[in-house]
Scaffold this motif. Structure first.
Motif, short mmCIF file in Angstrom:
data_model
loop_
_atom_site.label_atom_id
_atom_site.label_comp_id
_atom_site.label_asym_id
_atom_site.label_seq_id
_atom_site.Cartn_x
_atom_site.Cartn_y
_atom_site.Cartn_z
N GLY A 1 -0.42 -19.71 12.26
CA GLY A 1 0.75 -20.50 11.95
C GLY A 1 1.65 -19.97 10.87
O GLY A 1 2.51 -20.71 10.36
N GLN A 2 1.52 -18.70 10.50
CA GLN A 2 2.34 -18.10 9.45
C GLN A 2 3.09 -16.88 10.00
O GLN A 2 2.59 -16.19 10.89
N PRO A 3 4.29 -16.58 9.48
CA PRO A 3 5.02 -15.39 9.92
C PRO A 3 4.35 -14.13 9.42
O PRO A 3 4.01 -14.02 8.23
N MET A 4 4.16 -13.16 10.31
CA MET A 4 3.47 -11.91 9.97
C MET A 4 4.37 -10.72 10.29
O MET A 4 5.03 -10.70 11.33
N SER A 5 4.38 -9.74 9.41
CA SER A 5 5.24 -8.56 9.57
C SER A 5 4.52 -7.34 9.01
O SER A 5 3.48 -7.43 8.37
N ILE A 6 5.15 -6.19 9.28
CA ILE A 6 4.79 -4.95 8.59
C ILE A 6 6.02 -4.49 7.84
O ILE A 6 7.08 -4.24 8.44
N ALA A 7 5.93 -4.42 6.51
CA ALA A 7 7.02 -3.89 5.71
C ALA A 7 6.83 -2.40 5.51
O ALA A 7 5.71 -1.89 5.46
N LEU A 8 7.94 -1.71 5.40
CA LEU A 8 7.96 -0.25 5.21
C LEU A 8 8.80 0.07 3.99
O LEU A 8 9.91 -0.45 3.83
N TRP A 9 8.26 0.90 3.11
CA TRP A 9 9.02 1.45 1.98
C TRP A 9 8.97 2.96 2.10
O TRP A 9 7.94 3.57 1.86
N ARG A 10 10.07 3.54 2.57
CA ARG A 10 10.13 4.99 2.77
C ARG A 10 11.02 5.60 1.70
O ARG A 10 12.22 5.75 1.87
N ASN A 11 10.38 5.94 0.59
CA ASN A 11 11.08 6.51 -0.55
C ASN A 11 10.85 8.02 -0.56
O ASN A 11 9.79 8.50 -0.94
N ALA B 1 0.83 -1.20 0.00
CA ALA B 1 0.00 0.00 0.00
C ALA B 1 0.87 1.25 0.00
O ALA B 1 1.58 1.52 0.97
N LEU B 2 0.82 2.01 -1.08
CA LEU B 2 1.49 3.30 -1.13
C LEU B 2 0.50 4.36 -0.69
O LEU B 2 -0.54 4.57 -1.33
N LEU B 3 0.81 4.99 0.44
CA LEU B 3 -0.14 5.90 1.08
C LEU B 3 0.19 7.35 0.76
O LEU B 3 1.36 7.74 0.65
N ASP B 4 -0.86 8.14 0.65
CA ASP B 4 -0.74 9.58 0.37
C ASP B 4 -0.62 10.29 1.71
O ASP B 4 -1.64 10.64 2.33
N LEU B 5 0.62 10.52 2.16
CA LEU B 5 0.87 11.02 3.51
C LEU B 5 1.62 12.34 3.47
O LEU B 5 2.44 12.59 2.58
N SER B 6 1.37 13.15 4.47
CA SER B 6 2.10 14.41 4.62
C SER B 6 3.49 14.15 5.18
O SER B 6 3.82 13.05 5.65
N ASP B 7 4.33 15.19 5.17
CA ASP B 7 5.67 15.10 5.75
C ASP B 7 5.62 14.84 7.25
O ASP B 7 6.60 14.40 7.84
N ARG B 8 4.49 15.12 7.89
CA ARG B 8 4.38 15.02 9.35
C ARG B 8 3.88 13.65 9.81
O ARG B 8 3.77 13.41 11.02
N ALA B 9 3.55 12.76 8.88
CA ALA B 9 2.93 11.49 9.23
C ALA B 9 3.86 10.63 10.08
O ALA B 9 5.08 10.62 9.91
N LEU B 10 3.26 9.86 11.00
CA LEU B 10 3.98 8.97 11.90
C LEU B 10 3.50 7.54 11.69
O LEU B 10 2.33 7.30 11.39
N GLU C 1 3.07 -1.88 4.48
CA GLU C 1 2.71 -3.11 3.80
C GLU C 1 2.57 -4.29 4.77
O GLU C 1 3.56 -4.93 5.11
N PRO C 2 1.36 -4.60 5.23
CA PRO C 2 1.17 -5.84 5.98
C PRO C 2 1.66 -7.02 5.13
O PRO C 2 1.39 -7.09 3.93
N MET C 3 2.38 -7.95 5.78
CA MET C 3 3.11 -8.98 5.03
C MET C 3 3.01 -10.34 5.71
O MET C 3 3.08 -10.43 6.94
N LEU C 4 2.86 -11.38 4.91
CA LEU C 4 3.15 -12.75 5.34
C LEU C 4 4.59 -13.04 4.92
O LEU C 4 4.90 -13.06 3.72
N GLY C 5 5.46 -13.25 5.89
CA GLY C 5 6.87 -13.43 5.62
C GLY C 5 7.69 -12.38 6.35
O GLY C 5 7.14 -11.48 7.01
N ARG C 6 9.03 -12.48 6.24
CA ARG C 6 9.91 -11.56 6.94
C ARG C 6 11.02 -11.01 6.03
O ARG C 6 11.98 -10.43 6.53
N VAL C 7 10.88 -11.23 4.74
CA VAL C 7 11.85 -10.72 3.77
C VAL C 7 11.09 -10.19 2.55
O VAL C 7 9.95 -10.61 2.28
#
Length: 272
Positions: free
Chosen positions: A207-217, A119-128, A233-239
């Motif tokens: 029973g599956q690995p769950m993560s949150i991926a971040l793409w900060r471009n 998910a590419l989100l439309d966020l301001s510079d101030r987003a946390l 990006e909610p993710m199944l997996g860790r890579v």
């Protein structure tokens, strides 16, 4: 305040979510990419923004997975993708405080995969971005110049603690600064705060690995014409790359031949 989220998808062009809107706010960032209309499996990824279903990998081959370049079909209440080695079914519904997406991946027992709701989100510079303090966080080689330590020779990733692994603060998106960093955080849920607006994202998968991926471009990618894009990006997996997945780093289809999971989105804070 909790409100339903309206989701619009484009089944003909990879099943991409093109809109995620609630209380007058559009959460998804998009860009014009006319070449997206004519892609075929195996083509280089074309970034049109929105939310891509990345499966069975994010990075690596095929780039951003098999789903984005193939048409999906509607079968009953589900959106369905048929690939050579797996089938993915997705059912979307609005709820009183957001939306839910239920997934079923069907494949031979033992099939390993990474899935990400890119998910590419439309966020301001101030987003946390709020995640569990101290959660193990993997950083990938593009982060090497930004860390407070040398990158180990040949390492596919290094690990630190959220929110500042390796001294690199990641919980603030910030303005354009010419950098681009990917990270994978060992947590099944997160919350985005952008001024008064909130978007929480949470995964459930037995029973599956769950993560949150971040793409900060922040204008560091792609060359030679970079732009700002911020992915949660909610993710199944860790890579990001299935080819780099060690034991426990990827989802695995059990003897039943299917993996089920749910992505829940809400317009109120679930940080507590």
């Amino acid at each position: 305040m909790s409100v339903p989220l309206d989701i619009v998808t484009d089944l003909a062009h990879g099943g991409r979510w093109t809109s995620l809107r609630g209380a007058g706010r559009e959460w998804l960032w998009r860009r014009t990419a006319l070449e997206r209309d004519s892609v075929s499996p195996g083509d280089a990824f074309v970034d049109a923004g929105g939310l891509e279903e990345c499966v069975p990998t994010v990075r690596g081959t095929p780039d951003h997975g098999d789903a984005w370049s193939r048409p999906w079909t509607r079968e009953g209440a589900a959106d369905v993708l048929h690939c050579d080695r797996f089938t993915l079914a997705r059912t979307l519904r609005a709820t009183a405080d957001g939306a839910e997406a239920d997934y079923v991946l069907t494949a031979d027992a033992g099939f390993r995969f990474v899935w990400a709701a890119h998910a590419l989100l439309d966020l301001s510079d101030r987003a946390l971005l709020r995640l569990r303090e101290g959660a193990p966080t993997r950083l990938f080689p593009e982060a090497a110049p930004l860390l407070d330590r040398a990158w180990p020779d040949g390492a596919p990733w290094v690990e630190g603690d959220w929110p500042a692994p390796g001294g690199l603060r990641l919980d603030r998106f910030g303005p354009y600064d010419g950098t681009a960093v990917g990270a994978v955080v060992d947590s099944p849920h997160c919350c985005v705060h952008d001024d008064v607006d909130r978007l929480s994202l949470a995964l459930e998968a037995d029973g599956q690995p769950m993560s949150i991926a971040l793409w900060r471009n922040l204008g560091g990618f792609p060359t030679p014409h970079p732009y700002r894009s911020t992915g949660v990006e909610p993710m199944l997996g860790r890579v990001f790359d299935l080819a780099q997945a060690g034991p426990g780093d990827a989802a695995r289809v059990p003897a039943s031949g299917e993996v089920r999971w749910r992505l829940t989105l809400a317009t109120h804070c679930r940080c507590a």
